[in-house]
Enzyme design. Structure first.
Site, mmCIF file in Angstrom:
data_model
loop_
_atom_site.group_PDB
_atom_site.id
_atom_site.type_symbol
_atom_site.label_atom_id
_atom_site.label_comp_id
_atom_site.label_asym_id
_atom_site.label_seq_id
_atom_site.Cartn_x
_atom_site.Cartn_y
_atom_site.Cartn_z
ATOM 1 N N ASN A 143 0.850 -1.193 0.000
ATOM 2 C CA ASN A 143 0.000 0.000 0.000
ATOM 3 C C ASN A 143 0.885 1.242 0.000
ATOM 4 O O ASN A 143 1.352 1.688 1.037
ATOM 5 C CB ASN A 143 -0.916 -0.017 1.234
ATOM 6 C CG ASN A 143 -1.951 1.087 1.205
ATOM 7 O OD1 ASN A 143 -1.936 1.946 0.328
ATOM 8 N ND2 ASN A 143 -2.876 1.062 2.157
ATOM 9 N N ASN A 161 -5.934 6.388 -1.308
ATOM 10 C CA ASN A 161 -6.849 5.867 -2.322
ATOM 11 C C ASN A 161 -7.412 4.491 -1.957
ATOM 12 O O ASN A 161 -7.973 3.801 -2.805
ATOM 13 C CB ASN A 161 -6.170 5.825 -3.709
ATOM 14 C CG ASN A 161 -4.994 4.850 -3.766
ATOM 15 O OD1 ASN A 161 -4.813 4.004 -2.886
ATOM 16 N ND2 ASN A 161 -4.174 4.969 -4.803
ATOM 17 N N ASP A 162 -7.293 4.107 -0.690
ATOM 18 C CA ASP A 162 -7.765 2.776 -0.288
ATOM 19 C C ASP A 162 -9.250 2.598 -0.589
ATOM 20 O O ASP A 162 -9.694 1.518 -0.978
ATOM 21 C CB ASP A 162 -7.509 2.538 1.199
ATOM 22 C CG ASP A 162 -6.020 2.368 1.502
ATOM 23 O OD1 ASP A 162 -5.219 2.438 0.555
ATOM 24 O OD2 ASP A 162 -5.675 2.180 2.683
ATOM 25 N N GLY A 180 -5.998 -2.518 0.225
ATOM 26 C CA GLY A 180 -5.368 -1.217 -0.007
ATOM 27 C C GLY A 180 -4.103 -1.217 -0.835
ATOM 28 O O GLY A 180 -3.540 -0.145 -1.105
ATOM 29 N N ASP A 235 -1.685 -1.029 -3.980
ATOM 30 C CA ASP A 235 -1.926 -0.178 -5.145
ATOM 31 C C ASP A 235 -0.681 -0.075 -6.022
ATOM 32 O O ASP A 235 0.361 -0.688 -5.752
ATOM 33 C CB ASP A 235 -2.382 1.219 -4.705
ATOM 34 C CG ASP A 235 -1.460 1.858 -3.663
ATOM 35 O OD1 ASP A 235 -0.249 1.565 -3.677
ATOM 36 O OD2 ASP A 235 -1.958 2.636 -2.828
ATOM 37 N N ASP A 242 -6.722 -14.202 -19.325
ATOM 38 C CA ASP A 242 -7.502 -14.998 -18.386
ATOM 39 C C ASP A 242 -8.487 -15.892 -19.140
ATOM 40 O O ASP A 242 -9.025 -15.527 -20.184
ATOM 41 C CB ASP A 242 -8.254 -14.041 -17.456
ATOM 42 C CG ASP A 242 -9.098 -14.751 -16.439
ATOM 43 O OD1 ASP A 242 -8.518 -15.435 -15.576
ATOM 44 O OD2 ASP A 242 -10.336 -14.634 -16.505
ATOM 45 N N GLU A 266 -4.248 -18.551 -20.344
ATOM 46 C CA GLU A 266 -4.581 -19.499 -19.285
ATOM 47 C C GLU A 266 -5.414 -20.625 -19.904
ATOM 48 O O GLU A 266 -6.576 -20.439 -20.242
ATOM 49 C CB GLU A 266 -5.370 -18.822 -18.170
ATOM 50 C CG GLU A 266 -5.707 -19.785 -17.042
ATOM 51 C CD GLU A 266 -6.721 -19.225 -16.050
ATOM 52 O OE1 GLU A 266 -6.668 -19.646 -14.878
ATOM 53 O OE2 GLU A 266 -7.565 -18.395 -16.452
#
Length: 612
Positions: A132, A137-138, A157, A159, A324, A353
């Site tokens: 974090n 900006n959490d 949190g 980032d 993905d 994947e």
């Protein structure tokens, strides 16, 4: 007063205020290989307007759909230079407003960018759980879920600033490429930290940072000769995506009508005996109720995804994609998408994947596969993930007594099937990732077994991928929930008591894991023979697996003794690999090793010997 009203009307006639709410892509670049650009204009009843382009813009097509809030305008972009271009929107024969669109200058050499390859070592992070760097900006007023570090499945949190702050740690460790799970906006009410249910694919989630922060991450990595890989999702968006809430077309997503879940049976993609129903429920079924399945068979969807992917490569300076749920996509649609990206960037790399447990089934999805060619299929996908090796690593180091199919023979037999792959150097090899049990949980924190697993991952063919925290012995039990295998990296938060990012902050156990991993990664980083050298393997004897990596100039001998007892190897058996070499340096112990008659290898240990 009349003069004021006249001026206001004049200004409004040249403004898109109140008419256009979104434009995607928000801008583009000159000198792209794609000859056309399809611009999506979105706003209330925007399709009621006719659109024209000022010279030199040539509009090739204007597509309206059943939703009048969308207008898809295709222009000839091949010869447009950098600058601002004007579109006029007219209704009832009167000019209503104008909209500027920017074409930016493309960076020199952009098309020739070099993607990740077997010379790299890739590090996978869950950004919310890594570090974090900006506590401000959490949480964000525009996003539903707020930070709650005390909740296993909540947002904690981490980032982009936290990643940037620890790039030196990764570089020192020996990492050269970073794969982060998705960073784009995910506005799900709960469990949004994984970010696979995206709500805006042109915007970094503000709880991670900004688009500019993402570009800054790439720039900082490139300064360190490191590569950035985006986790791209083509199969689905989140139910909170703004376009899902106001679909451009009914068939923008796959509907039954509405929601039906995927059966997850990817083998129906090529099963010659499949039922049509089973195939449809695999390909068109939603991954979960909160992840509507995109219809790549719709040309508008296909084009949107191609342009969005290229936009991020160009904007952020990306070096690769991990895609993905690759094999859940419409296979013809995903092949077109992949080919379009690789045509634009011939040296780029994309790993898909393909979570299967059979080499023939996995190899089907790699570019130019002869298995795929049986059904006239070519995915154009350069790289796939070696899930069968992952499966073997998760059990074989607990099989101390070898037999016909137990112990190190599992590793040997995995590589036997390399003949199925068109490009074995472009396989992603790994012991774990963000969806699997932690390696150190499987082996109960056993450092010896971790060392054997990493010795294999970091010296065999392919591109090695490590999962964040394994290098300090982090554990996690998937049986306790996904959050347990995605724990916070100790030291990533200001008040953490244990800071494993620093040597002085690591405890004794963490340092043992870390020092070993760092030694191997940096040895690999500086030895090309481990990147593209050939692989020569020998049948395991007494649960001891021996193989060589070699090229014209160098040879490395790898010995993994998975038995509990010290083993004496008769070196005459390995003459084909040793050639005339009679000594070498074990990079783990840093000792000189004589290689004449016998080699003694302690139980549950590995040796990586650079031959002299």
């Amino acid at each position: 007063m009349k003069r004021l009203l006249y001026l206001l009307a004049f200004v409004m006639s040249f403004s898109s205020v109140g008419q256009i709410e979104r434009i995607e892509p928000p801008f583009w670049w000159s000198d792209m290989n794609l000859p056309e650009l399809q611009i999506m204009f979105y706003g209330e009843n925007i399709a009621d307007f006719n659109v024209t382009g000022a010279e030199p813009v040539i509009i090739n097509n204007v597509r309206r759909t059943e939703n009048s809030n969308y207008l898809f305008v295709t222009i000839n972009s091949a010869d447009l230079k950098a600058g601002n271009y004007t579109f006029s929107f007219n209704k009832d024969g009167k000019k209503s407003f104008q909209q500027q669109y920017e074409i930016k200058k493309r960076e020199d050499g952009s098309a020739e960018r070099q993607g990740f390859d077997a010379s790299d070592a890739m590090y996978l992070i869950m950004p919310d759980r890594f570090a974090n760097g900006n506590p401000n900006n959490d949480s964000h007023p525009d996003m539903q879920e707020k930070a709650n570090r005390g909740e296993q499945g909540g947002r904690h949190g981490g980032d982009l600033q936290g990643v940037i702050d620890h790039l030196d740690y990764l570089q020192d460790l020996g990492i050269t490429a970073l794969w982060s799970t998705p960073l784009l906006a995910d506005d799900d009410e709960n469990y949004s930290y994984h970010t696979y249910a995206q709500s805006d694919v042109y915007k970094i989630d503000p709880r991670y940072g900004t688009n500019e922060d993402y570009r800054r991450l790439a720039d900082e990595m490139h300064k360190r000769d490191m590569k950035l890989i985006m986790d791209y999702v083509t199969n689905h968006w989140g139910a909170e995506h703004w376009m899902i809430k106001d679909l451009p077309t009914y068939d923008w997503i796959n509907q039954f009508p509405g929601y039906e879940n995927s059966n997850y049976r990817m083998t129906t993609q090529y099963d010659p005996h499949r039922s049509g129903r089973d195939f449809k429920y695999c390909v068109d079924g939603w991954f979960t109720r909160t992840m509507p399945d995109l219809n790549q068979g719709n040309p508008l969807v296909q084009n949107y995804l191609v342009q969005n992917a290229i936009w991020w490569i160009e904007y952020a300076g990306l070096d690769g994609f991990r895609v993905d749920t690759y094999s859940y996509n419409d296979k013809e649609g995903i092949a077109k998408w992949t080919k379009a990206i690789m045509d634009e960037y011939p040296n780029f790399n994309i790993v898909g994947e393909v979570w299967m447990h059979d080499q023939a089934q996995i190899s089907y999805w790699q570019k130019d596969s002869e298995i795929g060619a049986i059904q006239s299929y070519n995915s154009h996908l350069p790289s796939v993930m070696d899930f069968t090796l992952h499966d073997a690593i998760g059990v074989m180091f607990n099989e101390n007594e070898s037999s016909w199919d137990r112990g190190m023979i599992k590793a040997y037999e995995n590589f036997v099937n390399d003949f199925l792959y068109p490009d074995i150097n472009n396989l992603l090899v790994f012991a774990e990732n963000h969806d699997t049990n932690r390696l150190n949980e499987i082996y109960d924190g056993d450092l010896a077994k971790y060392k054997m697993a990493m010795s294999l991952i970091l010296t065999t063919r392919g591109i090695p991928q490590l999962y964040y925290g394994s290098e300090i012995g982090m554990r996690g039990d998937k049986g306790k929930g996904d959050g347990d295998i995605r724990r916070d990296f100790p030291g990533g938060w200001k008040n953490d008591k244990n800071n494993a990012f620093t040597a002085e902050g690591r405890n004794e156990t963490q340092e043992e894991f870390h020092s070993f991993t760092k030694k191997l990664l940096n040895f690999r980083k500086n030895n090309e023979v481990l990147h593209f050298g050939k692989l020569l393997q020998f049948l395991p004897v007494d649960n001891v697996y021996v193989y060589f990596r070699y090229n014209e100039n160098d040879r490395v001998m790898v010995v993994i003794n998975n038995s509990l007892e010290t083993q004496q190897l008769d070196l005459s058996r390995y003459t084909e690999g040793l050639k005339t070499h009679v000594s070498g340096t074990d990079i783990i112990s840093e000792k000189t090793i004589e290689l004449k008659d016998k080699l003694s290898v302690e139980g549950q240990t590995s040796m990586i010997i650079k031959l002299k």
